[in-house]
Scaffold this motif. Structure first.
Motif, PDB file in Angstrom:
ATOM      1  N   PRO A   1       0.841  -1.207   0.000  1.00 44.37           N
ATOM      2  CA  PRO A   1       0.000   0.000   0.000  1.00 44.37           C
ATOM      3  C   PRO A   1       0.870   1.250   0.000  1.00 44.37           C
ATOM      4  O   PRO A   1       2.045   1.211   0.399  1.00 44.37           O
ATOM      5  CB  PRO A   1      -0.784  -0.131   1.309  1.00 44.37           C
ATOM      6  N   ALA A   2       0.294   2.345  -0.430  1.00 45.24           N
ATOM      7  CA  ALA A   2       1.043   3.609  -0.454  1.00 45.24           C
ATOM      8  C   ALA A   2       1.511   4.003   0.936  1.00 45.24           C
ATOM      9  O   ALA A   2       2.545   4.660   1.100  1.00 45.24           O
ATOM     10  CB  ALA A   2       0.176   4.711  -1.062  1.00 45.24           C
ATOM     11  N   THR A   3       0.760   3.571   1.956  1.00 46.92           N
ATOM     12  CA  THR A   3       1.110   3.913   3.332  1.00 46.92           C
ATOM     13  C   THR A   3       2.396   3.237   3.798  1.00 46.92           C
ATOM     14  O   THR A   3       2.888   3.538   4.892  1.00 46.92           O
ATOM     15  CB  THR A   3      -0.029   3.527   4.283  1.00 46.92           C
ATOM     16  N   ALA A   4       2.949   2.346   2.971  1.00 46.28           N
ATOM     17  CA  ALA A   4       4.201   1.675   3.343  1.00 46.28           C
ATOM     18  C   ALA A   4       5.344   2.664   3.500  1.00 46.28           C
ATOM     19  O   ALA A   4       6.343   2.360   4.158  1.00 46.28           O
ATOM     20  CB  ALA A   4       4.566   0.611   2.309  1.00 46.28           C
ATOM     21  N   VAL A   5       5.219   3.858   2.920  1.00 51.56           N
ATOM     22  CA  VAL A   5       6.286   4.852   3.069  1.00 51.56           C
ATOM     23  C   VAL A   5       6.408   5.325   4.512  1.00 51.56           C
ATOM     24  O   VAL A   5       7.443   5.864   4.915  1.00 51.56           O
ATOM     25  CB  VAL A   5       6.067   6.063   2.132  1.00 51.56           C
ATOM     26  N   ARG A   6       5.356   5.115   5.311  1.00 50.78           N
ATOM     27  CA  ARG A   6       5.403   5.509   6.723  1.00 50.78           C
ATOM     28  C   ARG A   6       6.095   4.455   7.580  1.00 50.78           C
ATOM     29  O   ARG A   6       6.693   4.778   8.605  1.00 50.78           O
ATOM     30  CB  ARG A   6       3.990   5.744   7.251  1.00 50.78           C
ATOM     31  N   THR A   7       5.995   3.191   7.163  1.00 52.31           N
ATOM     32  CA  THR A   7       6.596   2.110   7.948  1.00 52.31           C
ATOM     33  C   THR A   7       7.973   1.711   7.430  1.00 52.31           C
ATOM     34  O   THR A   7       8.844   1.324   8.204  1.00 52.31           O
ATOM     35  CB  THR A   7       5.670   0.881   7.953  1.00 52.31           C
ATOM     36  N   LYS A   8       8.171   1.795   6.132  1.00 50.16           N
ATOM     37  CA  LYS A   8       9.477   1.477   5.538  1.00 50.16           C
ATOM     38  C   LYS A   8      10.225   2.788   5.287  1.00 50.16           C
ATOM     39  O   LYS A   8      10.350   3.252   4.156  1.00 50.16           O
ATOM     40  CB  LYS A   8       9.300   0.688   4.236  1.00 50.16           C
TER      41      LYS A   8
ATOM     42  N   ALA B   1      15.716  16.476  -8.511  1.00 50.73           N
ATOM     43  CA  ALA B   1      14.468  15.836  -8.913  1.00 50.73           C
ATOM     44  C   ALA B   1      14.585  14.350  -8.642  1.00 50.73           C
ATOM     45  O   ALA B   1      15.682  13.825  -8.423  1.00 50.73           O
ATOM     46  CB  ALA B   1      14.182  16.087 -10.392  1.00 50.73           C
ATOM     47  N   MET B   2      13.437  13.662  -8.667  1.00 53.42           N
ATOM     48  CA  MET B   2      13.450  12.215  -8.491  1.00 53.42           C
ATOM     49  C   MET B   2      12.679  11.532  -9.601  1.00 53.42           C
ATOM     50  O   MET B   2      11.742  12.095 -10.174  1.00 53.42           O
ATOM     51  CB  MET B   2      12.878  11.816  -7.122  1.00 53.42           C
ATOM     52  N   VAL B   3      13.099  10.296  -9.908  1.00 52.77           N
ATOM     53  CA  VAL B   3      12.455   9.466 -10.923  1.00 52.77           C
ATOM     54  C   VAL B   3      12.168   8.112 -10.307  1.00 52.77           C
ATOM     55  O   VAL B   3      13.042   7.527  -9.646  1.00 52.77           O
ATOM     56  CB  VAL B   3      13.349   9.297 -12.168  1.00 52.77           C
ATOM     57  N   GLY B   4      10.955   7.597 -10.511  1.00 54.61           N
ATOM     58  CA  GLY B   4      10.601   6.287  -9.981  1.00 54.61           C
ATOM     59  C   GLY B   4       9.740   5.517 -10.954  1.00 54.61           C
ATOM     60  O   GLY B   4       8.818   6.070 -11.549  1.00 54.61           O
ATOM     61  N   ALA B   5      10.033   4.210 -11.105  1.00 47.46           N
ATOM     62  CA  ALA B   5       9.234   3.347 -11.964  1.00 47.46           C
ATOM     63  C   ALA B   5       8.516   2.282 -11.148  1.00 47.46           C
ATOM     64  O   ALA B   5       7.975   1.335 -11.708  1.00 47.46           O
ATOM     65  CB  ALA B   5      10.128   2.679 -13.017  1.00 47.46           C
ATOM     66  N   GLY B   6       8.521   2.436  -9.821  1.00 46.07           N
ATOM     67  CA  GLY B   6       7.926   1.437  -8.962  1.00 46.07           C
ATOM     68  C   GLY B   6       6.488   1.749  -8.608  1.00 46.07           C
ATOM     69  O   GLY B   6       5.726   2.299  -9.407  1.00 46.07           O
ATOM     70  N   ASN B   7       6.107   1.388  -7.406  1.00 42.78           N
ATOM     71  CA  ASN B   7       4.762   1.573  -6.893  1.00 42.78           C
ATOM     72  C   ASN B   7       4.347   3.045  -7.008  1.00 42.78           C
ATOM     73  O   ASN B   7       4.903   3.917  -6.339  1.00 42.78           O
ATOM     74  CB  ASN B   7       4.751   1.117  -5.420  1.00 42.78           C
ATOM     75  N   THR B   8       3.358   3.322  -7.869  1.00 44.31           N
ATOM     76  CA  THR B   8       2.964   4.708  -8.130  1.00 44.31           C
ATOM     77  C   THR B   8       2.431   5.399  -6.877  1.00 44.31           C
ATOM     78  O   THR B   8       2.786   6.548  -6.581  1.00 44.31           O
ATOM     79  CB  THR B   8       1.905   4.768  -9.239  1.00 44.31           C
ATOM     80  N   GLY B   9       1.576   4.703  -6.127  1.00 48.05           N
ATOM     81  CA  GLY B   9       1.028   5.294  -4.919  1.00 48.05           C
ATOM     82  C   GLY B   9       2.095   5.630  -3.904  1.00 48.05           C
ATOM     83  O   GLY B   9       2.058   6.688  -3.260  1.00 48.05           O
ATOM     84  N   ALA B  10       3.074   4.734  -3.757  1.00 50.10           N
ATOM     85  CA  ALA B  10       4.155   4.969  -2.806  1.00 50.10           C
ATOM     86  C   ALA B  10       5.064   6.096  -3.270  1.00 50.10           C
ATOM     87  O   ALA B  10       5.541   6.897  -2.451  1.00 50.10           O
ATOM     88  CB  ALA B  10       4.957   3.690  -2.604  1.00 50.10           C
ATOM     89  N   THR B  11       5.321   6.166  -4.563  1.00 43.91           N
ATOM     90  CA  THR B  11       6.149   7.248  -5.097  1.00 43.91           C
ATOM     91  C   THR B  11       5.487   8.595  -4.846  1.00 43.91           C
ATOM     92  O   THR B  11       6.129   9.553  -4.397  1.00 43.91           O
ATOM     93  CB  THR B  11       6.388   7.054  -6.606  1.00 43.91           C
ATOM     94  N   MET B  12       4.189   8.663  -5.105  1.00 41.26           N
ATOM     95  CA  MET B  12       3.452   9.902  -4.858  1.00 41.26           C
ATOM     96  C   MET B  12       3.432  10.232  -3.368  1.00 41.26           C
ATOM     97  O   MET B  12       3.647  11.387  -2.972  1.00 41.26           O
ATOM     98  CB  MET B  12       2.024   9.771  -5.379  1.00 41.26           C
TER      99      MET B  12
END
Length: 348
Positions: A88-95, A114-125
């Motif tokens: 889940p996008a909320t993983a940025v709070r725990t990881k 700047a940053m570039v990400g091709a992974g989990n869109t919700g987590a990147t946002m």
């Protein structure tokens, strides 16, 4: 935080891009290869976020580390955790030591532009939103996806591509203003047109969201009314605004339709009676369709956060990463975030 607005004068200096090396279906190998290519081709510095023990051998193999004789430099920003595609996008709070979080922090702390990400869109946002915050006047961010216009080499922007699935009508107005300014940089259009994606062109068409948004969007310069889904990838409006749910479904539908049509055409050309002419026709079709491939789009800008965040598609190849970095660099050098901040201030 050192936002893009604080580093507008970047034309004469090197730009540093933080890349989530662990994000995407082809990570980390394709991401590292793309980062190395981008560093040399675009003459930028790259911070690759991820576990050192996995990234350093790949960098050494690609010969793109700090001691490389070429122009570019690629270094590792160590991160011990990875946010998977199904997290889940909320993983940025725990990881908190995840690679995508470290990318966002590198921009916040001024180590990257700047940053570039091709992974989990919700987590990147979520990482960008939590570490940078929103631009004044923006309630929720939106993803501006470049959609190739078939046969022209041009692109249009679809906003939102999936960041906010259930917005208020007022948010679509915010996205339209942001996307219109971004289109000036990304599309090179001086006065971009804006349309609302609906189930009919008439002003009264659509659900409650679209009906309410239509009246509000009428105050946005360049607004031309409703467009239907068939106007995607055709010469119509420069910016097409919708909610993130409909936008994401429309994008996936368009991708699936293009893939199905390509499969049908090539299956016909593979029939024995076309053997003598199939080769040249296939080459011509591949050349004509090259601009439609996802790897060529260069990634989608996350509009509304206080920094440059470019989201590339999940199956990004090394070539796709190069194009995503190219978009990020152009946004930094054009001071896109500063321009977006100005647009929202003028609208306030």
């Amino acid at each position: 935080m050192s936002s893009v607005a604080d580093v507008a004068d970047t034309v004469g200096r090197r730009v540093t891009i933080a890349i989530d090396a662990m994000g995407g279906d082809c990570a980390p190998e394709a991401i590292v290869a793309g980062a190395c290519d981008a560093a040399e081709i675009l003459d930028v510095d790259v911070l690759l976020a991820g576990p050192e023990e996995r990234l350093l051998p790949l960098i050494a193999q690609a010969e793109c580390g700090p001691d490389r004789g070429g122009a570019g430099r690629v270094t590792v920003l160590n991160a011990s955790e990875v946010i998977e595609m199904d997290d889940p996008a909320t993983a940025v709070r725990t990881k908190r030591d995840a690679s995508v979080v470290r990318c966002a922090e590198a921009v916040r702390d001024g180590r990257a532009d700047a940053m570039v990400g091709a992974g989990n869109t919700g987590a990147t946002m979520a990482a960008a939103l939590l570490r940078w915050g929103r631009l004044p006047g923006v309630t929720r961010p939106a993803i501006a996806v470049p959609v190739p216009v078939a046969g022209t080499g041009a692109r249009q922007l679809l906003v939102d591509g999936g960041a906010t699935v259930d917005p208020e009508p007022e948010w679509l107005v915010q996205w339209a203003r942001l996307a219109r300014e971004y289109a000036r940089v990304r599309l090179g259009v001086e006065e971009p047109t804006v349309a609302l994606l609906s189930n009919g062109e008439e002003p009264g068409k659509g659900d409650a969201l679209r009906k309410d948004a239509f009246g509000l969007l009428s105050a946005v310069k360049g607004f031309v009314g409703n467009v239907e889904g068939r106007e995607l990838s055709r010469v119509s409006a420069d910016v097409i605004v919708t909610d993130g749910f409909t936008g994401n479904v429309a994008l996936k539908t368009l991708e699936g339709a293009m893939s199905a049509i390509a499969g049908l055409v090539f299956s016909v050309l593979d029939e024995p009676e076309f053997a003598e002419v199939a080769g040249p026709i296939k080459l011509r079709l591949l050349g004509a369709a090259a601009d439609l491939l996802p790897d060529e789009t260069g990634g989608a800008m996350l509009l509304g956060v206080d920094g440059v965040c470019v989201i590339s598609h999940g199956s990004s190849s090394a070539h796709a990463i190069v194009n995503a970095v190219k978009v990020a660099v152009s946004c930094v050098r054009a001071d896109v975030v500063g321009r977006l901040r100005g647009v929202m201030a003028d609208a306030g």
